[in-house]
Design a protein around this motif. Structure first.
Motif, PDB file in Angstrom:
ATOM      1  N   LEU A 116      -2.400  75.335   1.781  1.00 43.22           N
ATOM      2  CA  LEU A 116      -3.002  74.867   0.529  1.00 43.22           C
ATOM      3  C   LEU A 116      -4.100  73.851   0.782  1.00 43.22           C
ATOM      4  O   LEU A 116      -5.176  73.909   0.181  1.00 43.22           O
ATOM      5  CB  LEU A 116      -1.930  74.238  -0.366  1.00 43.22           C
ATOM      6  CG  LEU A 116      -1.052  75.187  -1.142  1.00 43.22           C
ATOM      7  CD1 LEU A 116       0.090  74.429  -1.785  1.00 43.22           C
ATOM      8  CD2 LEU A 116      -1.862  75.919  -2.181  1.00 43.22           C
ATOM      9  N   LEU A 117      -3.833  72.903   1.665  1.00 45.93           N
ATOM     10  CA  LEU A 117      -4.840  71.882   1.971  1.00 45.93           C
ATOM     11  C   LEU A 117      -6.083  72.494   2.619  1.00 45.93           C
ATOM     12  O   LEU A 117      -7.203  72.071   2.337  1.00 45.93           O
ATOM     13  CB  LEU A 117      -4.237  70.808   2.882  1.00 45.93           C
ATOM     14  CG  LEU A 117      -3.165  69.934   2.233  1.00 45.93           C
ATOM     15  CD1 LEU A 117      -2.530  69.020   3.281  1.00 45.93           C
ATOM     16  CD2 LEU A 117      -3.743  69.132   1.086  1.00 45.93           C
ATOM     17  N   LYS A 118      -5.866  73.504   3.438  1.00 45.67           N
ATOM     18  CA  LYS A 118      -6.997  74.167   4.102  1.00 45.67           C
ATOM     19  C   LYS A 118      -7.918  74.840   3.083  1.00 45.67           C
ATOM     20  O   LYS A 118      -9.136  74.785   3.208  1.00 45.67           O
ATOM     21  CB  LYS A 118      -6.480  75.194   5.114  1.00 45.67           C
ATOM     22  CG  LYS A 118      -7.562  75.884   5.894  1.00 45.67           C
ATOM     23  CD  LYS A 118      -6.966  76.833   6.917  1.00 45.67           C
ATOM     24  CE  LYS A 118      -8.067  77.530   7.677  1.00 45.67           C
ATOM     25  NZ  LYS A 118      -7.545  78.491   8.637  1.00 45.67           N
ATOM     26  N   THR A 119      -7.343  75.457   2.066  1.00 48.40           N
ATOM     27  CA  THR A 119      -8.160  76.180   1.091  1.00 48.40           C
ATOM     28  C   THR A 119      -8.644  75.300  -0.050  1.00 48.40           C
ATOM     29  O   THR A 119      -9.596  75.656  -0.735  1.00 48.40           O
ATOM     30  CB  THR A 119      -7.382  77.370   0.500  1.00 48.40           C
ATOM     31  OG1 THR A 119      -6.200  76.884  -0.129  1.00 48.40           O
ATOM     32  CG2 THR A 119      -7.019  78.375   1.574  1.00 48.40           C
ATOM     33  N   SER A 120      -8.002  74.158  -0.286  1.00 43.70           N
ATOM     34  CA  SER A 120      -8.363  73.335  -1.442  1.00 43.70           C
ATOM     35  C   SER A 120      -9.683  72.600  -1.258  1.00 43.70           C
ATOM     36  O   SER A 120     -10.270  72.151  -2.234  1.00 43.70           O
ATOM     37  CB  SER A 120      -7.251  72.336  -1.759  1.00 43.70           C
ATOM     38  OG  SER A 120      -7.132  71.393  -0.712  1.00 43.70           O
TER      39      SER A 120
END
Length: 138
Positions: A116-120
């Protein structure tokens, strides 16, 4: 906030979404039309059995209400499909089903949060933020 432009990108999107949710299905709520569009309201549902971008499969089911606008040109050729939905509702169903009291799920939960952090941090496609105001007829 992503744009898939051209046959290759659109086919890639559909392929990736079917890998993530191989049992994906739609329940039509309503169909509407305008001079240059067909609007579909539907429930999208399925099971998260493959990677969703950087988010690993959780095995959880989801059901999310969506709206899709199919836009046509003057010759009635489909030129665009715009899909709107609440991403947080989808993610809550995919990740919320993980039993964090079970230590075996902790690694999967950490991988999901990292995904999630990678794509956010991705910025929206410029076509979505640099829009031209409509020209209304008198």
């Amino acid at each position: 906030m992503t744009v898939h432009d051209g046959q290759g990108e659109v086919r890639g999107y559909y392929h990736d979404s079917r890998v993530a949710f191989p049992d994906q299905d739609h329940e039509i709520i309503a169909l509407r039309h305008s001079d240059d569009a067909v609007i579909a309201e539907f429930w999208l549902l399925g099971t998260h059995l493959g990677p969703l971008g950087a988010i690993p499969p959780t095995g959880n089911r989801f059901r999310v209400r969506m709206t899709a606008y199919f836009i046509f040109d003057a010759e009635e050729n489909l030129v665009c499909e715009r899909i709107y939905f609440d991403t947080l509702t989808l993610l809550k169903q995919l990740l919320g089903g993980l039993d964090l009291r079970n230590p075996r799920n902790w690694v999967l939960a950490a991988r999901c949060v990292r995904g999630l952090l990678k794509t956010s941090g991705d910025k929206p496609h410029p076509a979505l933020t640099r829009t031209t105001p409509p020209a209304f007829a008198d």
